[in-house]
Design a protein around this motif. Structure first.
Motif, mmCIF file in Angstrom:
data_model
loop_
_atom_site.group_PDB
_atom_site.id
_atom_site.type_symbol
_atom_site.label_atom_id
_atom_site.label_comp_id
_atom_site.label_asym_id
_atom_site.label_seq_id
_atom_site.Cartn_x
_atom_site.Cartn_y
_atom_site.Cartn_z
ATOM 1 N N ALA A 1 0.768 -1.106 0.037
ATOM 2 C CA ALA A 1 0.095 -0.090 0.063
ATOM 3 C C ALA A 1 0.704 1.327 -0.196
ATOM 4 N N ASN A 2 2.005 1.196 0.399
ATOM 5 C CA ASN A 2 2.965 2.435 0.515
ATOM 6 C C ASN A 2 4.324 1.958 -0.180
ATOM 7 N N PRO A 3 4.404 1.902 -1.494
ATOM 8 C CA PRO A 3 5.821 1.439 -1.989
ATOM 9 C C PRO A 3 6.781 2.624 -1.969
ATOM 10 N N ASP A 4 7.779 2.354 -1.832
ATOM 11 C CA ASP A 4 8.952 3.290 -2.017
ATOM 12 C C ASP A 4 9.508 3.280 -3.466
ATOM 13 N N ASP A 5 10.369 4.357 -3.937
ATOM 14 C CA ASP A 5 10.866 4.201 -5.256
ATOM 15 C C ASP A 5 11.305 2.897 -5.687
ATOM 16 N N ALA A 6 12.083 2.353 -4.863
ATOM 17 C CA ALA A 6 12.903 0.855 -5.509
ATOM 18 C C ALA A 6 11.455 -0.096 -5.796
ATOM 19 N N ALA A 7 10.646 -0.054 -4.801
ATOM 20 C CA ALA A 7 9.462 -1.082 -5.035
ATOM 21 C C ALA A 7 8.803 -0.688 -6.418
ATOM 22 N N ILE A 8 8.437 0.580 -6.552
ATOM 23 C CA ILE A 8 7.662 1.085 -7.920
ATOM 24 C C ILE A 8 8.529 0.722 -9.041
ATOM 25 N N ASN A 9 9.898 0.859 -8.807
ATOM 26 C CA ASN A 9 10.826 0.603 -10.175
ATOM 27 C C ASN A 9 10.916 -0.828 -10.449
ATOM 28 N N ASN A 10 10.752 -1.681 -9.241
ATOM 29 C CA ASN A 10 10.934 -2.979 -9.281
ATOM 30 C C ASN A 10 9.436 -3.521 -9.941
ATOM 31 N N ALA A 11 8.298 -3.197 -9.625
ATOM 32 C CA ALA A 11 7.004 -3.478 -10.154
ATOM 33 C C ALA A 11 6.819 -3.237 -11.428
ATOM 34 N N MET A 12 7.283 -1.918 -12.078
ATOM 35 C CA MET A 12 7.075 -1.605 -13.002
ATOM 36 C C MET A 12 8.082 -1.625 -14.190
ATOM 37 N N SER A 13 9.097 -2.272 -13.800
ATOM 38 C CA SER A 13 10.299 -2.520 -14.785
ATOM 39 C C SER A 13 9.990 -3.358 -16.030
ATOM 40 N N GLY A 14 8.838 -4.184 -15.952
ATOM 41 C CA GLY A 14 8.557 -4.954 -17.182
ATOM 42 C C GLY A 14 7.696 -4.465 -17.857
ATOM 43 N N ASN A 15 7.311 -3.104 -17.681
ATOM 44 C CA ASN A 15 6.254 -2.335 -18.625
ATOM 45 C C ASN A 15 7.007 -1.301 -19.270
ATOM 46 N N ILE A 16 6.982 -1.182 -20.350
ATOM 47 C CA ILE A 16 8.014 -0.267 -21.576
ATOM 48 C C ILE A 16 6.752 0.703 -21.854
ATOM 49 N N CYS A 17 7.389 1.937 -21.750
ATOM 50 C CA CYS A 17 6.482 3.027 -22.338
ATOM 51 C C CYS A 17 7.402 3.894 -23.297
ATOM 52 N N ALA B 1 1.994 9.198 -10.410
ATOM 53 C CA ALA B 1 0.759 8.719 -10.279
ATOM 54 C C ALA B 1 0.589 7.506 -9.040
ATOM 55 N N ILE B 2 1.344 6.784 -9.363
ATOM 56 C CA ILE B 2 1.340 5.528 -8.294
ATOM 57 C C ILE B 2 1.545 6.069 -7.002
ATOM 58 N N LYS B 3 2.422 6.869 -6.639
ATOM 59 C CA LYS B 3 2.517 7.475 -5.301
ATOM 60 C C LYS B 3 1.356 8.233 -4.730
ATOM 61 N N THR B 4 0.728 9.039 -5.666
ATOM 62 C CA THR B 4 -0.706 9.811 -5.617
ATOM 63 C C THR B 4 -1.809 8.597 -5.173
ATOM 64 N N ALA B 5 -1.877 7.319 -6.074
ATOM 65 C CA ALA B 5 -2.781 6.218 -5.595
ATOM 66 C C ALA B 5 -2.588 5.857 -4.397
#
Length: 151
Positions: free
Chosen positions: A117-133, A144-148
């Motif tokens: 529920a409260n990920p830090d930057d490293a957790a966000i980077n890890n979770a999102m690393s498989g998504n390419i924009c 946006a993830i931090k706001t959500a």
């Protein structure tokens, strides 16, 4: 051809497909749930991300035969009204540019926040690393993830 009974977006569906048919094609071609996108076809870009029992899964490489009793959620099933906190934060931060990857990005972010529920930057980077924009909106995605997470 075998028939599979699967729960997709809280509805039980009977699907007739070969065992190795990727979930992506069942969603798009059989069920007309076209919010989940085809990107690379080898589970490297994340455009096809859905939830299987709440975890982010690349549907392009996930065979229909592997679903079993699992529950699948697509972008269409994340929220009936588009009011999931991640979807709202995406709008607030104007994340999407071309928009092609965004369903997969949102599904990965929602899975992350369901588990942390409260990920830090490293957790966000890890979770999102498989998504390419391809548009490079990574900074807005993280904001946006931090706001959500605060919602």
């Amino acid at each position: 051809m075998p028939t599979y009974t699967v729960t997709i977006n809280r509805q039980q569906r009977n699907i007739e497909a070969d065992a190795d048919t990727p979930l992506l094609w069942v969603l798009r071609d059989e069920l007309q749930l076209v919010g989940t996108k085809f990107g690379c076809g080898i589970a490297q870009c994340g455009a096809c991300t859905v939830h299987v029992n709440g975890s982010a899964v690349r549907s392009c490489s996930f065979p229909i035969s592997a679903i079993g009793e699992s529950k699948v959620t697509t972008i269409e099933g994340l929220s009936e009204n588009g009011d999931h906190p991640v979807q709202q934060a995406w709008l607030e931060h104007d994340v999407a540019q071309c928009g092609y990857c965004q369903a997969g990005q949102i599904m990965s972010a929602a899975a992350l926040l369901a588990q942390n529920a409260n990920p830090d930057d490293a957790a966000i980077n890890n979770a999102m690393s498989g998504n390419i924009c391809r548009c490079g909106t990574y900074g807005r995605i993280k904001s946006a993830i931090k706001t959500a997470a605060k919602s």
